[in-house]
Design an enzyme around this catalytic site. Structure first.
Site, short mmCIF file in Angstrom:
data_model
loop_
_atom_site.label_atom_id
_atom_site.label_comp_id
_atom_site.label_asym_id
_atom_site.label_seq_id
_atom_site.Cartn_x
_atom_site.Cartn_y
_atom_site.Cartn_z
CG HIS A 172 -1.58 1.14 1.17
ND1 HIS A 172 -2.73 2.21 0.68
CD2 HIS A 172 -1.52 2.28 2.23
CE1 HIS A 172 -2.93 2.83 1.29
NE2 HIS A 172 -2.38 3.84 2.57
NE ARG A 232 3.99 2.87 10.95
CZ ARG A 232 4.70 3.42 10.32
NH1 ARG A 232 5.80 3.98 10.81
NH2 ARG A 232 4.26 3.95 9.24
CD GLU A 286 9.80 10.27 -1.88
OE1 GLU A 286 10.66 10.16 -3.05
OE2 GLU A 286 8.73 9.85 -2.35
CG HIS A 318 12.17 14.01 12.61
ND1 HIS A 318 12.39 15.52 12.12
CD2 HIS A 318 11.62 13.26 11.40
CE1 HIS A 318 11.76 15.36 10.56
NE2 HIS A 318 11.42 13.52 10.13
CG HIS A 319 11.51 9.62 10.08
ND1 HIS A 319 10.45 9.88 9.33
CD2 HIS A 319 12.52 10.54 9.03
CE1 HIS A 319 9.71 10.82 8.62
NE2 HIS A 319 11.40 11.25 8.98
CE1 TYR A 354 8.34 18.77 4.67
CE2 TYR A 354 11.12 18.00 4.55
CZ TYR A 354 9.74 18.73 5.83
OH TYR A 354 9.09 18.49 6.92
CG ASP A 386 6.64 19.12 -25.11
OD1 ASP A 386 6.63 18.78 -24.36
OD2 ASP A 386 5.53 18.70 -26.54
CD1 TRP A 418 7.09 3.06 4.37
CD2 TRP A 418 7.61 4.27 2.95
NE1 TRP A 418 7.72 4.57 4.50
CE2 TRP A 418 8.28 4.83 4.10
CE3 TRP A 418 8.37 4.13 1.35
CZ2 TRP A 418 7.98 6.45 3.94
CZ3 TRP A 418 9.00 5.70 1.28
CH2 TRP A 418 8.47 6.44 2.79
CB THR A 474 5.33 24.49 7.34
OG1 THR A 474 7.25 23.56 7.49
CG2 THR A 474 4.19 24.25 6.44
CE LYS A 515 4.36 27.00 0.95
NZ LYS A 515 5.75 27.59 -0.58
CG HIS A 553 12.09 14.42 7.10
ND1 HIS A 553 11.58 14.02 7.77
CD2 HIS A 553 12.42 15.77 6.50
CE1 HIS A 553 10.68 14.73 7.73
NE2 HIS A 553 10.57 16.03 6.75
CB SER A 583 10.73 6.10 -13.73
OG SER A 583 9.63 7.43 -14.01
CB SER A 584 11.24 10.18 -10.30
OG SER A 584 11.77 9.33 -9.41
CB SER A 601 0.84 28.73 -3.83
OG SER A 601 0.81 28.65 -2.99
#
Lengths: 173, 528
Positions: B80, B453, B258, B305-306, B260, B109, B145, B331, B334, B256, B172-173, B271
Site C-alpha cells: 500500500h 502500527r 522524499e 527524527h524518524h 517534501y 513543450d 515500505w 511552513t 506559507k 525525509h 524515472s523520477s 498557491s
C-alpha cells in the site's frame, strides 16, 4: 545549452549516488569519534598500563548472545567486575561449538550506555578477529580493557554485550 | 501522409493535428499527452493502493483474525505504502508538472520530450514487477515500505523485485526531475524572470532538485541491500561487521526529503487556487519562494527524527528535535500567506477552492501532530503507533492527494475544454473530507492509547475507534468512484469552458484556449 545543463544534473545524480555509499565510511568515522552506537576504542597494552589508577569504581556487567543461526554456546565466565578508572582488567567468556562441523564465528559488541562506549578502551579482544571452532571444541576467550579518566561522572555502571554471528558467508574475506 | 508531412514541416497553422491512437499514446513526446498518461497512471495506482488499504481496514474492523493471515497483512501495508508513494503521489505530481509547467512558463513543450516519454514508460513496467511479487514464493515484500535491513536481507525474492522496481522508478523520477529543471531554467518565455515564475513552477523546480539529490541515495541504499543479499557484502549485516542502524540513516536521509517531494508541489497547486477564488494576488510571493527553499534545505538535516528510538546520543536527539521544529517556521509562513491571501478577498467556494481550504486546514492539523512527534521524549511514546499513521495520512492524503484533486478540478476545464459538474464536485469534496476525517482522526486516539502500527490484530479496547476508522475508509474509497465518474463525464462533454475558465485568473495557462491545443506557445508569449 540543454545538453550542458543535463550533463551537470547527471553529474549531480551520480555524485549523490556515490554520496549514499560515502555515508558508510562517514558513519563509521562518526561512530568512532563520538562513540555513537556503543562503539568502543582500542589502545595499546603498554599505554593502558601506564595510566594512573583512580579510586573511582564502575560496575561492569558482561552479557552474551549467539545469533540463532550459530549452534554455539557462548556465555560470560566473568559475570561482573568492579573496575577502577585506569586499571586494566580481564574478563573471560566460554564458547563451545555444538555442531559436527568447523564454524567460523565473529563477535560484535556494544556498550550501554552508549556515551560510555568511547571511554571503554580494549587492549585485547576475541572480537578483533574471526574465531574458528572445530566440532565440539570449547574455548575460553578473553577481553582486556580499561576505562579512561574521561568516563562521564554519572556513569556508575555499564554493560558490555557480545553477540556471536555465523561468519561462514563472509569467511572468504 | 502528405498532409502529415506538411503539418510536421510548418505545423504552426495546424495546431490540433494529432497523431493516430498508437503513435499518440505510446510514442508521445507531447507534454500534454504524457501529462495525461502520468495522471491516468497515478489515478489507477490510487485505486490499486486504495484497495490494499481497504483490505487492511477490513481486517482491522474487529480484533482477532478475520480475513487474512498476518503475513499477508504485512504485505498489504508494505505494498500500500510503496504504491501510494511511488505510484500515486509522485507520478501524479509529475503529471501536473508535465501539463502545467510548459503552459505556465510559455514554453512549447518540455525541454527533453523523448526522455519524457521514456521516464513515463518505465513506470508501468516497474509497477508490473513490483505487483507481480505477490505471485512469487513467500509473497510480496512484507517489511514495511522502509525495507529496513536486516529484515530485508532475509526476505524472499520479492525483495529483489522491489529493489529492481525501486531502481526503475528512481530512474524515472530522476529523469522527470532533470526534465523539469532544464525546462524551467532554459525555456521560460522572454521576460519571465525567476522571481516572476508562478508558484507551482517554483515548487516543482525545488522539488526536482530534491529528487536528483536524494533518489540516488535511495538507489544506493537498495543497491547495498541487494549486494548484502547476494554478493557477500556486509553493509547492514552485523554477522559481517555491518550495522543495521546505518540502513535507517541512509534510508531517512532519502526519506525525509522524499516527504517534501510529495508535499511541495501540493503547496504550489494551493498557491494557484486560493488567489484565483479569493480574487487577490498571492500574498507574500517572494516569502513563499524563500519558505519553499528553506523547507527544502531543512529537509536534509532532520532525517533522524524518524529514528529517535534507535539509541542516539542526547545531543543528536536534541539537534534533530530542534531542527525539525524549525521547519514549522517556513511552513507557518506559507500557511499564514494563504490565509492572508483569503483575508478580505471576494471569495467564492467552487470545488477547487473547497479543496484548497480543506488542504490548508487539514494539512495544518497534520503539521501539528508532526510537531508533537518531533518532541523527542514524547516521540518515545508515539513512535510506531497509529498516531504516526494518522499524522502522515493528514499530510499525505489531506495534503498531497487532496491538493491534486483540487488541482484536477481547477485545471480540468483547461485540459478537457468542458466544465465539470460543480454540484457533483462539491459533493465529492465533502464526502472525501468527511470520510477522510472519520478514517484517520480516531487513529490519533488509538496511537495515544498505544496501538502499534503494522499488526493484523489488536486488543479489544481499541475496537470502537478501529470500527470508525474502517467505516470511514470504505466510505472514502467508494467516494473516489465519484471522482472518476466526474472526470470521465467532463472528458466526454459538458458546458464549454472559456479560455479563462475562472474569474480573471492569473497565469499564462489561461491565455490559451480550452481545451489547450495540442501545440501551444510555438511563438513565445509576451510577459508584461
Amino acid at each position: 545549452m540543454n545538453s550542458s545543463l543535463v550533463s551537470k544534473l547527471v553529474i549531480i545524480t551520480v555524485i549523490m549516488f556515490g554520496f549514499g555509499y560515502a555515508l558508510v565510511p562517514l558513519y563509521e568515522a562518526f561512530c568512532k569519534v563520538t562513540g555513537f552506537g556503543g562503539k568502543t576504542d582500542i589502545i595499546q597494552e603498554a599505554v593502558a598500563g601506564s595510566v594512573e589508577i583512580s579510586d573511582r569504581d564502575v560496575a561492569v556487567t558482561f552479557t552474551s548472545h549467539t545469533n540463532t543461526n550459530l549452534p554455539w554456546e557462548f556465555k560470560p565466565i566473568t559475570r561482573a567486575l568492579d573496575v577502577k578508572i585506569g586499571e586494566v582488567q580481564e574478563a573471560l567468556f566460554y564458547v563451545k561449538n555444538y555442531s559436527d562441523r568447523p564454524i567460523t564465528g565473529m563477535a560484535t559488541f556494544n556498550v550501554t550506555p552508549p556515551r560510555a562506549g568511547f571511554h571503554f578502551k580494549k587492549t585485547e579482544c576475541f572480537c578483533f578477529s574471526k574465531q574458528v571452532l572445530q566440532p565440539g571444541e570449547e574455548q575460553e576467550m578473553a577481553v582486556r580493557f580499561m576505562l579512561d579518566s574521561e568516563m562521564p561522572e554519572d556513569v556508575h555502571e555499564l554493560t558490555l554485550s557480545y553477540t556471536f554471528f555465523d561468519n561462514e558467508k563472509y569467511a572468504g574475506q | 501522409m502528405s498532409h502529415a508531412a506538411t503539418a510536421g514541416d510548418h505545423g504552426h497553422d495546424d495546431h490540433d493535428h494529432k497523431p493516430p491512437f498508437f503513435q499518440r499514446w505510446f510514442m508521445s513526446t507531447n507534454h500534454k499527452d504524457i501529462g495525461t498518461l502520468y495522471l491516468i497512471f497515478s489515478l489507477t495506482m490510487l485505486f490499486v493502493g486504495g484497495a490494499m488499504a481497504l483490505v487492511i481496514r477490513a481486517e482491522l474492523f474487529q480484533p482477532g483474525l478475520q480475513f487474512i493471515d498476518p503475513h499477508f497483512f504485512n504485505q498489504m501495508t508494505t505494498m500500500h505504502a510503496l504504491i501510494m508513494v511511488f505510484g500515486a503521489v509522485m507520478p501524479g505530481f509529475v503529471g501536473f508538472a508535465n501539463w502545467m509547467v510548459p503552459l505556465m512558463i510559455g514554453a512549447p513543450d518540455m525541454a527533453l520530450p523523448r526522455m519524457n516519454n521514456w521516464s513515463f514508460w518505465i513506470l508501468p513496467f516497474a509497477f508490473t514487477i513490483l505487483l507481480s511479487s505477490f505471485f512469487v514464493p513467500g509473497g510480496a515484500p512484507a517489511s514495511g515500505w522502509t525495507l529496513y535491513a536486516p529484515l530485508t536481507i532475509q526476505g524472499g525474492m520479492s525483495v529483489d523485485m522491489a529493489i529492481v522496481a525501486i531502481h526503475m522508478m528512481g530512474i524515472s523520477s530522476i529523469m522527470g526531475a532533470i526534465n523539469v529543471i532544464v525546462t524551467v531554467l532554459n525555456m521560460r518565455a522572454p521576460g519571465m524572470t525567476l522571481m516572476k515564475m508562478p508558484m507551482f513552477v517554483w515548487t516543482w523546480l525545488i522539488t526536482a532538485f530534491l529528487l536528483i539529490a536524494v533518489m540516488p541515495v535511495f538507489a544506493g541504499a537498495v543497491t547495498m541491500l541487494l549486494t548484502d543479499r547476494h554478493f557477500g557484502t556486509a553493509f547492514f549485516n552485523p554477522a559481517g561487521g555491518g550495522d543495521p542502524v546505518l540502513y535507517q540513516h541512509i534510508f531517512w536521509f532519502f526519506g525525509h526529503p522524499e516527504v517534501y517531494i510529495m508535499i511541495l508541489p501540493a503547496f504550489g497547486i494551493i498557491s494557484h487556487i486560493i488567489p484565483t477564488f479569493a480574487r487577490k494576488p498571492l500574498f507574500g510571493y517572494s516569502s513563499m519562494v524563500f519558505a519553499t527553499a528553506a523547507i527544502a534545505f531543512l529537509s536534509f538535516i532532520v532525517w533522524a527524527h524518524h529514528m529517535f528510538t534507535v539509541g542516539m546520543p542526547l545531543q543528536g536527539e536534541l539537534f534533530f528535535m530542534y531542527a525539525t521544529m524549525l521547519i514549522s517556521v517556513p511552513t507557518g509562513v506559507k500557511v499564514f500567506n494563504w490565509v492572508t491571501t483569503m483575508w478580505r478577498g471576494s471569495m467564492t467556494f467552487e470545488t477547487p477552492m473547497l479543496y484548497a481550504i480543506g488542504v490548508v486546514f487539514l494539512f495544518t492539523l497534520g503539521g501539528l501532530s508532526g510537531l508533537m512527534l518531533a518532541i523527542t521524549p514524547a516521540d518515545f511514546q508515539y513512535h510506531d503507533t497509529y498516531f504516526v499513521v494518522a499524522h502522515f495520512h493528514y499530510v499525505l492524503f489531506s495534503g498531497a492527494v487532496m491538493a491534486m484533486m483540487g488541482g484536477a478540478f481547477f485545471w480540468l476545464p483547461k485540459w478537457t475544454g468542458h466544465m465539470y459538474n460543480e454540484t457533483l464536485g462539491k459533493i465529492h469534496f465533502w464526502l472525501t473530507a468527511i470520510f477522510f476525517n472519520i478514517t484517520f482522526f480516531p487513529q490519533h486516539f488509538l496511537g495515544l492509547a498505544g496501538m502499534p502500527r503494522r499488526y493484523a490484530d489488536y486488543p479489544v479496547q481499541f475496537t470502537e475507534f478501529n470500527q470508525w476508522s474502517s467505516f470511514g475508509a470504505f466510505g472514502l474509497g467508494i467516494s473516489q468512484l465519484l471522482f472518476v465518474y466526474i472526470i470521465v463525464a467532463t472528458v466526454r462533454g459538458g458546458k464549454k469552458a472559456t479560455a479563462e475558465v475562472w474569474d480573471n485568473p492569473e497565469g499564462l495557462e489561461w491565455t490559451v484556449p480550452s481545451p489547450a491545443p495540442f501545440h501551444t506557445f510555438d511563438e513565445p508569449p509576451v510577459i508584461r
